[in-house]
Scaffold this motif. Structure first.
Motif, PDB file in Angstrom:
ATOM      1  N   LEU A 106       0.863  -1.180   0.000  1.00  0.00           N
ATOM      2  CA  LEU A 106       0.000   0.000   0.000  1.00  0.00           C
ATOM      3  C   LEU A 106       0.902   1.232   0.000  1.00  0.00           C
ATOM      4  CD1 LEU A 106      -2.689   1.486   0.225  1.00  0.00           C
ATOM      5  CD2 LEU A 106      -2.627   1.124   2.696  1.00  0.00           C
ATOM      6  N   LEU A 107       0.760   2.065  -1.008  1.00  0.00           N
ATOM      7  CA  LEU A 107       1.538   3.295  -1.136  1.00  0.00           C
ATOM      8  C   LEU A 107       0.599   4.477  -0.943  1.00  0.00           C
ATOM      9  CD1 LEU A 107       3.644   2.400  -4.311  1.00  0.00           C
ATOM     10  CD2 LEU A 107       4.282   2.102  -1.904  1.00  0.00           C
ATOM     11  N   ALA A 108       0.891   5.317   0.041  1.00  0.00           N
ATOM     12  CA  ALA A 108      -0.012   6.419   0.388  1.00  0.00           C
ATOM     13  C   ALA A 108       0.707   7.756   0.289  1.00  0.00           C
ATOM     14  CB  ALA A 108      -0.580   6.224   1.791  1.00  0.00           C
ATOM     15  N   PHE A 109      -0.009   8.745  -0.219  1.00  0.00           N
ATOM     16  CA  PHE A 109       0.481  10.122  -0.275  1.00  0.00           C
ATOM     17  C   PHE A 109      -0.262  10.891   0.808  1.00  0.00           C
ATOM     18  CE2 PHE A 109       0.667  14.483  -1.878  1.00  0.00           C
ATOM     19  CZ  PHE A 109       2.002  14.587  -2.247  1.00  0.00           C
ATOM     20  N   PRO A 110       0.390  11.169   1.956  1.00  0.00           N
ATOM     21  CA  PRO A 110      -0.320  11.791   3.079  1.00  0.00           C
ATOM     22  C   PRO A 110      -0.481  13.295   2.880  1.00  0.00           C
ATOM     23  CG  PRO A 110       1.960  11.384   3.671  1.00  0.00           C
ATOM     24  CD  PRO A 110       1.784  10.836   2.285  1.00  0.00           C
ATOM     25  N   PRO A 111      -1.362  13.932   3.654  1.00  0.00           N
ATOM     26  CA  PRO A 111      -1.447  15.391   3.622  1.00  0.00           C
ATOM     27  C   PRO A 111      -0.115  15.982   4.076  1.00  0.00           C
ATOM     28  CG  PRO A 111      -3.236  14.394   4.912  1.00  0.00           C
ATOM     29  CD  PRO A 111      -2.232  13.331   4.667  1.00  0.00           C
ATOM     30  N   VAL A 117       3.738  -4.125   3.278  1.00  0.00           N
ATOM     31  CA  VAL A 117       4.570  -2.923   3.193  1.00  0.00           C
ATOM     32  C   VAL A 117       3.660  -1.716   3.044  1.00  0.00           C
ATOM     33  CG1 VAL A 117       6.330  -1.680   1.869  1.00  0.00           C
ATOM     34  CG2 VAL A 117       6.493  -4.172   2.144  1.00  0.00           C
ATOM     35  N   LEU A 118       3.863  -0.720   3.882  1.00  0.00           N
ATOM     36  CA  LEU A 118       3.177   0.565   3.755  1.00  0.00           C
ATOM     37  C   LEU A 118       4.229   1.620   3.436  1.00  0.00           C
ATOM     38  CD1 LEU A 118       0.763   2.525   4.038  1.00  0.00           C
ATOM     39  CD2 LEU A 118       1.304   2.668   6.489  1.00  0.00           C
ATOM     40  N   GLY A 119       4.131   2.204   2.250  1.00  0.00           N
ATOM     41  CA  GLY A 119       5.056   3.260   1.853  1.00  0.00           C
ATOM     42  C   GLY A 119       4.381   4.611   1.900  1.00  0.00           C
ATOM     43  N   VAL A 140       6.789  -0.264   7.615  1.00  0.00           N
ATOM     44  CA  VAL A 140       6.466   1.117   7.237  1.00  0.00           C
ATOM     45  C   VAL A 140       7.742   1.794   6.755  1.00  0.00           C
ATOM     46  CG1 VAL A 140       5.590   3.348   8.013  1.00  0.00           C
ATOM     47  CG2 VAL A 140       4.574   1.230   8.900  1.00  0.00           C
ATOM     48  N   THR A 141       7.728   2.224   5.512  1.00  0.00           N
ATOM     49  CA  THR A 141       8.896   2.892   4.935  1.00  0.00           C
ATOM     50  C   THR A 141       8.511   4.275   4.434  1.00  0.00           C
ATOM     51  OG1 THR A 141      10.724   2.664   3.357  1.00  0.00           O
ATOM     52  CG2 THR A 141       8.559   1.928   2.607  1.00  0.00           C
ATOM     53  N   LEU A 142       9.417   5.222   4.590  1.00  0.00           N
ATOM     54  CA  LEU A 142       9.215   6.591   4.121  1.00  0.00           C
ATOM     55  C   LEU A 142      10.087   6.825   2.900  1.00  0.00           C
ATOM     56  CD1 LEU A 142       9.432   8.622   7.478  1.00  0.00           C
ATOM     57  CD2 LEU A 142       7.444   7.457   6.480  1.00  0.00           C
ATOM     58  N   GLY A 143       9.580   7.596   1.957  1.00  0.00           N
ATOM     59  CA  GLY A 143      10.351   8.003   0.797  1.00  0.00           C
ATOM     60  C   GLY A 143       9.886   9.365   0.335  1.00  0.00           C
ATOM     61  N   GLY A 144      10.449   9.856  -0.766  1.00  0.00           N
ATOM     62  CA  GLY A 144      10.036  11.143  -1.305  1.00  0.00           C
ATOM     63  C   GLY A 144      11.110  12.201  -1.223  1.00  0.00           C
TER      64      GLY A 144
END
Length: 770
Positions: free
Chosen positions: A24-29, A211-213, A241-245
């Motif tokens: 699951l890949l999410a773009f948070p606020p 995996v939650l990105g 849970v992984t962070l990217g960007g």
């Protein structure tokens, strides 16, 4: 909604290790909710190309705007503000202190505007998303003002948090890791805690990803992303849970060494995400095949990954060169509710290049944030991307994400698009180089769909441009502007004030350049220079005239910690030039002159200016000059009193409050409060860059004594009218009886003043003939 790709034939047996990994890949606020972001659809397509098909992209940012900005949610917002405001105001005693002024103003505005916004917000969203409504200037302006007023209402509930279309801040700073995590845990102020608990977390628990990105492109996403990650790890500790960007290219390595981080997440992928995310999914797949889970995956061999082992040691895995750009598939936007973006038509992002072909500007960080090396997609591959996306989604509108339009691609696009019969409209960033942008080439680019170019101009001083190695000749730049205008392409100038050693005279030269060339400029994007920690200027300060860098992490002794340990920008001193106060003054002068010279920055046009894709769509529909015409601006918080007779109108026999108006009695005089504020509530940072919320009380503001005051809100115009102390009883008499009776409410001696007040109220539109 999250769609986990249900197969109507029922569960299928895994065909490859990738089929057993759910991503699951999410773009948070918070980011602009006007168009999709590119990163996650690109990653989804890349994973599918390598056998990981069970991947879902979720624009949680769009979901937050959509669900928080609803009539039902705003009604709850008004209810909560009203419940707390009365007790808070009683506790203030007989006066408001300066520290209280901002909150009182916000509470007052919320209670006055709230009922109208509750009734109107859903209709406003429909207008923004409706093609015809979007291009109707009056309807658009009403809808966008309603949209922004709704965000202001939500922010007031969580004061001092500020949630806008352009930023999200709290009283805690994202530049300080201690403050950052305190803000994550600040339930009352953190605007997203409740939303994540009620909306996001249940869906993630239902999805049960391995995996939650979380993609963090902007600093405004950092606090919300960590809030969600904290919740997920508390409920689903086995999820990786992984962070990217892009934001992590600036602060990821420092963030990885903050004590609480790896209690809330598992890893950080820096620079481009395709390779580390694929390798992470492959590691999870191998772990599951061996009978383990995502938490048992071996992370040691994953490139560009920051992680902590079981002994508490933080590891930085080796960086590998980025992937060949033509190996990357066309982005897959299929999971996104494209019709729900806040725009009359869909604008999709594509990336013809990665990095910058010039790579020399001393202040720039963009070409380092994505990773080393410049790569340019083959024009035939770009044509294929656009053809696929047009066919899939039915839109001809695109934003080409690249630091600069490269010379070869600029030359190839017209012939390639024409040969393919590709009828699209697009915009991008570019350098002011006449070898690329002469009258003929710009005319051909216009025919190929280019409607806007955003040029890196920076300064009107040739010496400053040469110092920062911009590679721009000002005489050439002026000709490029004129050529673009004559071709029908709108030109935006990225402009800076306060570059190292810049003098006031050189800042004035920037102002003069803009004024002198205003006939050929669509708009400017102006900012004060900030020294970024990944820029060439930081690495070689002496080369660019920087004498000293304050709070430089390179000066720390072992065990020391900077207070602003996550700051992207550092204070500095130049060997010569302006002081910070002089830079601010010069900035204001340049902005003032540009506002006077460019209609796009004035009046109602400025609302479009804050939404770049909206400007682009209007340019496509109405042409290059659509924002060169003056449009009137409404005024906020004006005082309605019985002043001068000029303009008084005849009074009808009976009067009524107009349908969209709301009257509100308040315990402290609204006008005196607003007069003591440095500025009215507005967007905290229209172009980003503010790390925390702060009070707007003017320096030296004095307390405001208690005293009844009435305020009117005219909803259709989004306008506040300060009515003063006696207006309530007068307006009540005027609307409940006849006009003649109302004229005598305060006695015959005040009859002329009452007549002037009612005349003014009629002229301002607060009252209408019954």
């Amino acid at each position: 909604m999250i769609r986990m790709h249900d197969d109507p034939r029922g569960p299928r047996a895994p065909q490859s290790p990738g089929d057993d990994v759910r991503v699951l890949l999410a773009f948070p606020p918070q980011g602009h909710p006007t168009q999709p972001y590119l990163a996650l659809p690109s990653l989804k397509a890349w994973l599918a190309q390598h056998g990981f098909h069970d991947c879902t992209v979720w624009d949680l940012n769009l979901a937050a705007y959509d669900e928080l900005l609803s009539g039902e949610r705003l009604a709850l917002c008004v209810e909560r503000i009203a419940a707390r405001a009365g007790e808070w105001e009683r506790q203030r005693g007989e006066q408001l202190e300066p520290v209280d002024l901002d909150r009182y103003r916000l509470d007052t505005d919320a209670l006055a505007s709230g009922p109208y916004l509750v009734r109107s917000i859903d209709a406003a969203k429909d207008v923004i998303r409706d093609r015809e409504g979007f291009y109707d200037r009056e309807r658009y302006l009403w809808a966008m003002r309603t949209f922004e007023a709704g965000l202001k209402l939500l922010s007031t509930e969580h004061h001092p948090a500020l949630f806008t279309a352009h930023n999200y801040t709290q009283s805690t700073s994202i530049d300080d890791s201690v403050d950052l995590f305190a803000g994550v845990d600040a339930e009352g102020e953190n605007l997203f805690t409740e939303f994540f608990e009620q909306r996001a977390l249940p869906r993630i628990i239902e999805a049960q990803p391995d995996v939650l990105g979380l993609s963090i492109t902007y600093g405004s996403q950092l606090l919300p992303a960590l809030t969600l990650a904290t919740m997920v790890k508390a409920q689903l500790p086995d999820v990786h849970v992984t962070l990217g960007g892009g934001m992590l290219a600036y602060v990821g390595h420092r963030l990885a060494h903050t004590a609480p981080l790896f209690d809330r997440i598992d890893s950080i992928a820096v620079y481009e995400g395709e390779r580390p995310l694929l390798e992470l999914c492959q590691a999870v797949a191998a772990s599951k095949q061996a009978g383990g889970g995502a938490q048992d995956a071996d992370l040691a061999g994953i490139s560009n990954l920051l992680w902590r082992d079981g002994k508490g040691t933080v590891h930085t895995n080796g960086e590998l060169l980025p992937l060949p750009i033509d190996d990357l598939p066309t982005p897959d936007f299929s999971d996104l509710p494209l019709e729900r973006y806040f725009s009359g038509e869909l604008v999709l992002p594509v990336a013809p290049t990665r990095g910058c072909y010039y790579e020399k500007c001393g202040f720039c960080t963009l070409y380092t944030a994505i990773g080393p090396t410049y790569r340019e997609r083959d024009v035939e591959q770009l044509v294929h991307d656009l053809q696929v996306l047009v066919e899939r989604h039915g839109t001809p509108y695109f934003y080409f994400i690249m630091d600069d339009l490269p010379p070869l691609l600029a030359k190839q696009i017209p012939d390639a698009f024409e040969a393919a019969g590709l009828d699209v409209r697009w915009w991008c960033d570019a350098r002011m180089e006449e070898r690329m942008f002469d009258p003929v080439s710009l005319g051909r680019l216009y025919d190929a769909g280019c409607r806007k170019l955003m040029f890196g101009f920076e300064s009107g001083s040739q010496r400053v441009l040469d110092l920062v190695e911009k590679g721009t000749d000002l005489e050439e730049a002026q000709r490029v502007l004129r050529h673009a205008h004559e071709a029908g392409i709108s030109a935006t100038l990225y402009t800076m004030v306060g570059l190292p050693t810049e003098t006031r005279e050189e800042a004035d030269a920037t102002r003069a350049f803009i004024v002198r060339n205003a006939a050929w400029i669509g708009e400017i994007s102006l900012q004060i220079f900030n020294l970024d920690m990944v820029s060439p200027m930081y690495r070689q300060p002496e080369r660019f005239g920087i004498a000293r860098i304050h709070d430089d992490p390179r000066d720390l002794q072992p065990g020391q910690r900077l207070e602003q340990d996550l700051a992207r920008y550092l204070r500095h001193e130049s060997v010569s030039g302006m002081t910070p106060d002089e830079v601010r003054a010069a900035y204001n002068d340049v902005l003032g002159a540009a506002t006077e010279a460019l209609a796009a920055l004035r009046g109602d046009n400025f609302l479009y200016y804050r939404y770049k894709s909206h400007i682009f769509l209007y340019l496509c529909r109405f042409g290059r000059d659509t924002f060169r015409r003056e449009h009137h601006e409404t005024h906020d918080g004006r005082r309605l009193d019985a002043g001068a007779r000029a303009g008084d109108v005849a009074l009808p026999a009976r009067l009524a409050l107009r349908a969209d108006a709301h009257l509100l009695a308040r315990p402290f005089p609204y006008g005196e409060v607003t007069a003591r504020l440095d500025r009215a509530w507005s967007d905290p940072a229209p172009l980003g860059g503010v790390a925390r919320s702060s009070s707007h009380a003017a320096p030296g503001a004095t307390p405001v004594p208690r005293g009844e005051s009435w305020l009117a809100y005219l909803g259709d115009e989004h306008r506040f009218l300060d009515l003063g102390a006696d207006a309530g009883s007068l307006l009540s008499a005027a609307t409940e009886g006849d006009t003649e009776a109302a004229l005598g409410v305060f006695g015959d001696e005040h009859r002329p003043a009452v007549a002037r007040f009612l005349s003014r109220a009629l002229r301002e539109g607060l009252l209408v003939p019954a």
